[in-house]
Design a protein around this motif. Sequence first.
Motif, PDB file in Angstrom:
ATOM      1  N   PHE A  92      39.660  38.587  24.533  1.00  0.00           N
ATOM      2  CA  PHE A  92      40.268  38.944  25.811  1.00  0.00           C
ATOM      3  C   PHE A  92      39.164  38.922  26.854  1.00  0.00           C
ATOM      4  CE2 PHE A  92      42.037  41.346  22.326  1.00  0.00           C
ATOM      5  CZ  PHE A  92      43.398  41.107  22.409  1.00  0.00           C
ATOM      6  N   VAL A  93      39.439  38.346  28.018  1.00  0.00           N
ATOM      7  CA  VAL A  93      38.475  38.336  29.118  1.00  0.00           C
ATOM      8  C   VAL A  93      38.819  39.478  30.054  1.00  0.00           C
ATOM      9  CG1 VAL A  93      37.528  37.035  31.058  1.00  0.00           C
ATOM     10  CG2 VAL A  93      38.212  35.843  28.967  1.00  0.00           C
ATOM     11  N   GLU A  94      37.842  40.290  30.349  1.00  0.00           N
ATOM     12  CA  GLU A  94      38.017  41.431  31.249  1.00  0.00           C
ATOM     13  C   GLU A  94      36.972  41.355  32.355  1.00  0.00           C
ATOM     14  OE1 GLU A  94      40.464  43.545  31.015  1.00  0.00           O
ATOM     15  OE2 GLU A  94      41.207  42.879  29.071  1.00  0.00           O
ATOM     16  N   GLY A  95      37.372  41.702  33.572  1.00  0.00           N
ATOM     17  CA  GLY A  95      36.428  41.776  34.681  1.00  0.00           C
ATOM     18  C   GLY A  95      35.621  43.058  34.596  1.00  0.00           C
ATOM     19  N   SER A  97      34.445  46.543  36.096  1.00  0.00           N
ATOM     20  CA  SER A  97      34.997  47.556  36.990  1.00  0.00           C
ATOM     21  C   SER A  97      34.213  47.632  38.296  1.00  0.00           C
ATOM     22  CB  SER A  97      34.983  48.913  36.282  1.00  0.00           C
ATOM     23  OG  SER A  97      35.299  49.935  37.176  1.00  0.00           O
ATOM     24  N   SER A  98      32.891  47.533  38.202  1.00  0.00           N
ATOM     25  CA  SER A  98      32.073  47.655  39.419  1.00  0.00           C
ATOM     26  C   SER A  98      32.349  46.521  40.402  1.00  0.00           C
ATOM     27  CB  SER A  98      30.584  47.714  39.064  1.00  0.00           C
ATOM     28  OG  SER A  98      30.213  46.599  38.292  1.00  0.00           O
ATOM     29  N   LEU A  99      32.768  45.356  39.921  1.00  0.00           N
ATOM     30  CA  LEU A  99      33.110  44.253  40.820  1.00  0.00           C
ATOM     31  C   LEU A  99      34.536  44.386  41.339  1.00  0.00           C
ATOM     32  CD1 LEU A  99      31.385  41.272  38.977  1.00  0.00           C
ATOM     33  CD2 LEU A  99      30.515  42.672  40.851  1.00  0.00           C
ATOM     34  N   GLY A 100      35.431  44.873  40.493  1.00  0.00           N
ATOM     35  CA  GLY A 100      36.799  45.131  40.933  1.00  0.00           C
ATOM     36  C   GLY A 100      36.843  46.152  42.054  1.00  0.00           C
ATOM     37  N   ARG A 101      35.904  47.070  42.036  1.00  0.00           N
ATOM     38  CA  ARG A 101      35.859  48.126  43.055  1.00  0.00           C
ATOM     39  C   ARG A 101      35.427  47.628  44.428  1.00  0.00           C
ATOM     40  NH1 ARG A 101      34.088  53.500  39.755  1.00  0.00           N
ATOM     41  NH2 ARG A 101      35.124  52.879  37.825  1.00  0.00           N
ATOM     42  N   ILE A 102      34.906  46.383  44.474  1.00  0.00           N
ATOM     43  CA  ILE A 102      34.591  45.799  45.789  1.00  0.00           C
ATOM     44  C   ILE A 102      35.606  44.701  46.145  1.00  0.00           C
ATOM     45  CG2 ILE A 102      32.136  46.387  45.685  1.00  0.00           C
ATOM     46  CD1 ILE A 102      31.607  43.375  45.103  1.00  0.00           C
ATOM     47  N   GLY A 103      36.668  44.590  45.333  1.00  0.00           N
ATOM     48  CA  GLY A 103      37.738  43.651  45.653  1.00  0.00           C
ATOM     49  C   GLY A 103      37.607  42.289  45.016  1.00  0.00           C
ATOM     50  N   PHE A 105      38.469  40.129  42.091  1.00  0.00           N
ATOM     51  CA  PHE A 105      39.354  40.075  40.934  1.00  0.00           C
ATOM     52  C   PHE A 105      38.917  38.908  40.057  1.00  0.00           C
ATOM     53  CE2 PHE A 105      43.145  41.882  43.545  1.00  0.00           C
ATOM     54  CZ  PHE A 105      42.478  43.085  43.687  1.00  0.00           C
ATOM     55  N   ILE A 106      38.722  39.177  38.772  1.00  0.00           N
ATOM     56  CA  ILE A 106      38.254  38.169  37.824  1.00  0.00           C
ATOM     57  C   ILE A 106      39.251  38.080  36.690  1.00  0.00           C
ATOM     58  CG2 ILE A 106      36.404  37.549  36.218  1.00  0.00           C
ATOM     59  CD1 ILE A 106      34.552  39.248  38.070  1.00  0.00           C
ATOM     60  N   GLN A 107      39.670  36.852  36.423  1.00  0.00           N
ATOM     61  CA  GLN A 107      40.662  36.660  35.371  1.00  0.00           C
ATOM     62  C   GLN A 107      40.479  35.278  34.772  1.00  0.00           C
ATOM     63  OE1 GLN A 107      42.294  37.900  33.071  1.00  0.00           O
ATOM     64  NE2 GLN A 107      43.988  38.890  34.117  1.00  0.00           N
ATOM     65  N   ASN A 108      41.056  35.038  33.640  1.00  0.00           N
ATOM     66  CA  ASN A 108      41.145  33.684  33.089  1.00  0.00           C
ATOM     67  C   ASN A 108      42.452  33.554  32.331  1.00  0.00           C
ATOM     68  OD1 ASN A 108      40.783  34.705  30.433  1.00  0.00           O
ATOM     69  ND2 ASN A 108      40.004  32.707  29.881  1.00  0.00           N
ATOM     70  N   ARG A 138      24.765  36.153  37.170  1.00  0.00           N
ATOM     71  CA  ARG A 138      25.173  37.561  37.297  1.00  0.00           C
ATOM     72  C   ARG A 138      26.271  37.874  36.294  1.00  0.00           C
ATOM     73  NH1 ARG A 138      25.606  42.163  39.805  1.00  0.00           N
ATOM     74  NH2 ARG A 138      24.234  41.964  41.579  1.00  0.00           N
ATOM     75  N   ARG A 139      26.189  39.055  35.701  1.00  0.00           N
ATOM     76  CA  ARG A 139      27.249  39.522  34.812  1.00  0.00           C
ATOM     77  C   ARG A 139      28.516  39.732  35.642  1.00  0.00           C
ATOM     78  NH1 ARG A 139      26.299  44.712  32.255  1.00  0.00           N
ATOM     79  NH2 ARG A 139      25.358  45.231  34.235  1.00  0.00           N
ATOM     80  N   VAL A 140      29.600  39.078  35.240  1.00  0.00           N
ATOM     81  CA  VAL A 140      30.846  39.208  35.995  1.00  0.00           C
ATOM     82  C   VAL A 140      32.000  39.725  35.148  1.00  0.00           C
ATOM     83  CG1 VAL A 140      30.314  37.488  37.760  1.00  0.00           C
ATOM     84  CG2 VAL A 140      31.434  36.775  35.641  1.00  0.00           C
ATOM     85  N   GLY A 141      31.853  39.704  33.848  1.00  0.00           N
ATOM     86  CA  GLY A 141      32.944  40.138  32.989  1.00  0.00           C
ATOM     87  C   GLY A 141      32.468  40.353  31.575  1.00  0.00           C
ATOM     88  N   GLN A 142      33.436  40.512  30.698  1.00  0.00           N
ATOM     89  CA  GLN A 142      33.103  40.715  29.296  1.00  0.00           C
ATOM     90  C   GLN A 142      34.194  40.131  28.420  1.00  0.00           C
ATOM     91  OE1 GLN A 142      32.541  44.834  29.705  1.00  0.00           O
ATOM     92  NE2 GLN A 142      34.684  45.295  29.996  1.00  0.00           N
ATOM     93  N   LEU A 143      33.799  39.735  27.234  1.00  0.00           N
ATOM     94  CA  LEU A 143      34.734  39.259  26.217  1.00  0.00           C
ATOM     95  C   LEU A 143      34.854  40.333  25.162  1.00  0.00           C
ATOM     96  CD1 LEU A 143      35.524  36.457  27.044  1.00  0.00           C
ATOM     97  CD2 LEU A 143      34.379  35.554  25.041  1.00  0.00           C
ATOM     98  N   VAL A 144      36.087  40.702  24.862  1.00  0.00           N
ATOM     99  CA  VAL A 144      36.380  41.659  23.799  1.00  0.00           C
ATOM    100  C   VAL A 144      36.995  40.853  22.668  1.00  0.00           C
ATOM    101  CG1 VAL A 144      37.713  43.709  23.171  1.00  0.00           C
ATOM    102  CG2 VAL A 144      36.773  43.490  25.488  1.00  0.00           C
ATOM    103  N   PHE A 145      36.388  40.910  21.495  1.00  0.00           N
ATOM    104  CA  PHE A 145      36.842  40.112  20.359  1.00  0.00           C
ATOM    105  C   PHE A 145      37.732  40.935  19.443  1.00  0.00           C
ATOM    106  CE2 PHE A 145      32.869  38.227  21.730  1.00  0.00           C
ATOM    107  CZ  PHE A 145      33.204  36.886  21.797  1.00  0.00           C
ATOM    108  N   ALA A 146      38.764  40.275  18.910  1.00  0.00           N
ATOM    109  CA  ALA A 146      39.666  40.926  17.961  1.00  0.00           C
ATOM    110  C   ALA A 146      39.857  40.006  16.754  1.00  0.00           C
ATOM    111  CB  ALA A 146      41.010  41.230  18.613  1.00  0.00           C
TER     112      ALA A 146
END
Length: 178
Positions: A92-95, A97-103, A105-108, A138-146
Amino acid sequence: MILSDKTILKMLENKSLTITPVEKEQIQPASVDVRLGNTFSIVEDMSRGILSLDNEIVYKTITADTYVLLPGQFVLASTMEYFELPDNLTAFVEGRSSLGRIGLFIQNAGWVDPGFRGEITLELFNANRCAIELKAGRRVGQLVFAQLDDTALNPYSGKYQGQRGATGSRVYMDIEAK
């Protein structure tokens, strides 16, 4: 089951999961940080002003270490990292939080299928009233593996397999496949 840092490191070491380039600091307790690559794509202006899902969409792609995302602007970007997921792992790709707080939005579309290989294309939108300067690396998001309960019968082999750089929509190919 969400993978822990310990399992992610083990999979990287035994090469059952590939992430390149990756630094140890990117491995978080339950995710891997993704960094912004240096390719950005925007939809070319069209005289009709209407995007049809039945036709190929034309993009202007630039390579740059810095991109200024204007208020209300949408751009595709790529991760710096190239991924190879085994047939029994999804992500799962997640943005951030610190970037979302400045508006920013990161998605894929949020999902990476088992068997996917490639850089991940991110959809970035500036919901702020100020421009946002984006910098490659720059770090912009994270991948959560399942972990899947079994190996996928039909691992990903679709139209984005092996993609590099900010890859535009190929939704028009869905019609051709029917």
